[in-house]
Enzyme design. Structure first.
Site, PDB file in Angstrom:
ATOM      1  N   LYS A  11      36.600  30.498  41.842  1.00  0.00           N
ATOM      2  CA  LYS A  11      37.227  30.358  40.692  1.00  0.00           C
ATOM      3  C   LYS A  11      38.568  29.848  40.819  1.00  0.00           C
ATOM      4  O   LYS A  11      39.023  29.606  42.062  1.00  0.00           O
ATOM      5  CB  LYS A  11      37.554  31.802  39.942  1.00  0.00           C
ATOM      6  CG  LYS A  11      38.289  32.926  40.767  1.00  0.00           C
ATOM      7  CD  LYS A  11      39.956  32.827  40.855  1.00  0.00           C
ATOM      8  CE  LYS A  11      40.604  33.690  41.606  1.00  0.00           C
ATOM      9  NZ  LYS A  11      42.020  33.143  41.984  1.00  0.00           N
ATOM     10  N   PRO A  93      36.895  27.678  50.744  1.00  0.00           N
ATOM     11  CA  PRO A  93      37.979  28.141  51.829  1.00  0.00           C
ATOM     12  C   PRO A  93      38.732  29.419  51.874  1.00  0.00           C
ATOM     13  O   PRO A  93      38.827  29.902  50.580  1.00  0.00           O
ATOM     14  CB  PRO A  93      39.141  26.866  51.721  1.00  0.00           C
ATOM     15  CG  PRO A  93      38.774  26.254  50.293  1.00  0.00           C
ATOM     16  CD  PRO A  93      37.339  26.526  49.967  1.00  0.00           C
ATOM     17  N   ALA A  95      41.995  32.456  52.035  1.00  0.00           N
ATOM     18  CA  ALA A  95      43.387  32.306  51.642  1.00  0.00           C
ATOM     19  C   ALA A  95      43.837  31.089  50.833  1.00  0.00           C
ATOM     20  O   ALA A  95      44.726  30.374  51.010  1.00  0.00           O
ATOM     21  CB  ALA A  95      44.279  32.245  52.986  1.00  0.00           C
ATOM     22  N   ALA A  96      43.024  30.832  49.884  1.00  0.00           N
ATOM     23  CA  ALA A  96      43.097  29.449  49.157  1.00  0.00           C
ATOM     24  C   ALA A  96      43.380  29.647  47.644  1.00  0.00           C
ATOM     25  O   ALA A  96      43.651  28.799  46.906  1.00  0.00           O
ATOM     26  CB  ALA A  96      41.790  28.657  49.431  1.00  0.00           C
ATOM     27  N   GLY A  97      43.253  31.176  47.053  1.00  0.00           N
ATOM     28  CA  GLY A  97      43.423  31.296  45.781  1.00  0.00           C
ATOM     29  C   GLY A  97      42.167  30.971  44.951  1.00  0.00           C
ATOM     30  O   GLY A  97      42.253  30.782  43.922  1.00  0.00           O
ATOM     31  N   LEU A  98      41.019  30.812  45.680  1.00  0.00           N
ATOM     32  CA  LEU A  98      39.945  30.443  44.924  1.00  0.00           C
ATOM     33  C   LEU A  98      38.751  31.607  44.940  1.00  0.00           C
ATOM     34  O   LEU A  98      37.782  31.522  44.282  1.00  0.00           O
ATOM     35  CB  LEU A  98      39.102  29.291  45.719  1.00  0.00           C
ATOM     36  CG  LEU A  98      40.016  27.903  45.958  1.00  0.00           C
ATOM     37  CD1 LEU A  98      39.155  27.073  46.731  1.00  0.00           C
ATOM     38  CD2 LEU A  98      39.881  27.495  44.385  1.00  0.00           C
ATOM     39  N   GLY A  99      39.324  32.865  45.448  1.00  0.00           N
ATOM     40  CA  GLY A  99      38.580  33.969  44.996  1.00  0.00           C
ATOM     41  C   GLY A  99      37.191  34.016  45.990  1.00  0.00           C
ATOM     42  O   GLY A  99      36.288  34.938  45.611  1.00  0.00           O
ATOM     43  N   GLY A 100      37.230  33.418  47.275  1.00  0.00           N
ATOM     44  CA  GLY A 100      35.943  33.210  47.996  1.00  0.00           C
ATOM     45  C   GLY A 100      35.393  34.663  48.311  1.00  0.00           C
ATOM     46  O   GLY A 100      34.333  35.063  48.200  1.00  0.00           O
ATOM     47  N   SER A 102      36.395  37.783  47.340  1.00  0.00           N
ATOM     48  CA  SER A 102      35.912  38.530  46.150  1.00  0.00           C
ATOM     49  C   SER A 102      34.612  38.188  45.570  1.00  0.00           C
ATOM     50  O   SER A 102      33.766  38.895  45.166  1.00  0.00           O
ATOM     51  CB  SER A 102      36.984  38.329  45.023  1.00  0.00           C
ATOM     52  OG  SER A 102      38.208  38.680  45.407  1.00  0.00           O
ATOM     53  N   ASP A 135      39.948  40.960  41.936  1.00  0.00           N
ATOM     54  CA  ASP A 135      39.256  39.954  41.387  1.00  0.00           C
ATOM     55  C   ASP A 135      37.860  39.894  41.234  1.00  0.00           C
ATOM     56  O   ASP A 135      36.943  39.269  40.675  1.00  0.00           O
ATOM     57  CB  ASP A 135      39.454  38.472  42.317  1.00  0.00           C
ATOM     58  CG  ASP A 135      40.755  37.847  41.901  1.00  0.00           C
ATOM     59  OD1 ASP A 135      41.651  38.262  40.951  1.00  0.00           O
ATOM     60  OD2 ASP A 135      41.189  36.854  42.637  1.00  0.00           O
TER      61      ASP A 135
END
Ligand code: C5P
Length: 291
Positions: A11, A93, A95-100, A102, A135
């Site tokens: 996300k 990736p 710690a990227a803010g992409l919600g991986g 979660s 998230d």
């Protein structure tokens, strides 16, 4: 029981207005989640007992991994004594803010609910997901676009046919969510006015998604975790500037970072921008679409 393969999408946040700190230590916020077609792949293989996480990535393979914790939580909640091997192919990736992390957890909850035929409702899985991370309920919802309120776990899906091209730039450094929120708290306590969201708030972007505005309005994009990044802010701002110079309609830090997203008119423009940005060596680059 046949193994089950599921996709776990990434996300971005087009809007993130973090407000005050709550008594439970979390921050009250309003956010707009956007699902992307950058996906991790998980294969769930039933076992008589024990949870095993297999991945070629450098992520933790025990309870420190949210996917592992999701399986343990679901098994306990169902009161059954099955086990599972989770094969995780990582593309998003960390710690990227992409919600991986979660999204992996949500995929395990949804997938094991099917594999083990538990019959839990989506609402029940979302409530379990909220215990794993703020998230997770968004990913359990299955929505392409959604508003998140509370600490991000109260989800309102937004119906929209819009499909938009994104270029993601993930700088070499990551950002720990907790640290970004701590930095926010310090700035908020000092009364920093740049933390205040724009007048129209998230409604500007919702109108666009619901086809009540033809154009994506860049001024609707907002993230007040962006300004608290201190020494890393300069690098983020350079990437934003490069994305905008390469034709992005809007560019923003996603969530607590460190990925910067750019939204483009079409795929050709996005790919051209990605080529320009790779020459600058700003970080790892992904050309993706809303899913
Ligand atoms: O919910 P999650 O475990 O993903 O959050 C990670 C950390 O980010 C929390 O421990 C908290 O420090 C911070 N956070 C917050 N307010 C939110 C979401 C996260 O302070 N709404």
């Amino acid at each position: 029981m046949r193994p089950l393969t599921v996709q776990a999408p990434a996300k971005v946040n087009w809007y993130l207005a973090v407000r005050g700190k709550r008594p439970d230590g979390y921050h009250e916020l309003e956010t707009l989640f956007v699902r992307l077609n950058l996906c991790d792949t998980l294969t769930l293989v039933d076992r008589p007992s024990g949870i095993r996480l297999v991945t070629a990535s450098r992520l933790p393979k025990g309870p420190a991994n949210l996917a592992y914790r999701a399986a343990a939580l679901l098994r306990d909640e169902a009161g059954i004594s099955r086990g599972v091997e989770i094969r995780l192919r990582k593309r998003i990736p960390a710690a990227a803010g992409l919600g991986g992390g979660s999204s992996d957890a949500a995929a395990v909850l949804l997938g094991l609910n099917r594999l083990w035929r538990l019959g839990f409702s989506r609402a029940k899985l979302a409530a379990l997901g909220a215990r794993l991370g703020s998230d997770v309920p968004f990913f359990v919802s299955g929505a392409a676009y959604a508003l998140g309120r509370g600490r991000g776990e109260r989800i309102t899906p937004i119906a929209s046919r819009r499909r938009l091209w994104h270029v993601l730039v993930k700088p070499p450094f990551g950002i720990a969510t907790r640290e970004a929120y701590q930095a926010f708290s310090r700035r908020a306590a000092a009364g920093d006015p740049s933390l205040t969201p724009p007048g129209g708030g998230v409604k500007i972007l919702i109108r666009f998604l619901q086809n009540r505005r033809a154009d994506l309005l860049p001024e609707g994009f907002f993230n007040n975790l962006e300004v608290v990044l201190n020494n890393r802010l300069k690098k983020i701002l350079i990437i934003k500037k490069r994305l905008l110079e390469s034709g992005a309609k809007a560019a923003l830090l996603s969530g607590s970072g460190s990925t910067v997203l750019g939204v483009f008119e079409n795929g050709a423009q996005a790919r051209r921008a990605a080529r320009r940005l790779s020459a600058k060596r700003s970080g790892k680059i992904f050309v993706v679409r809303t899913l």
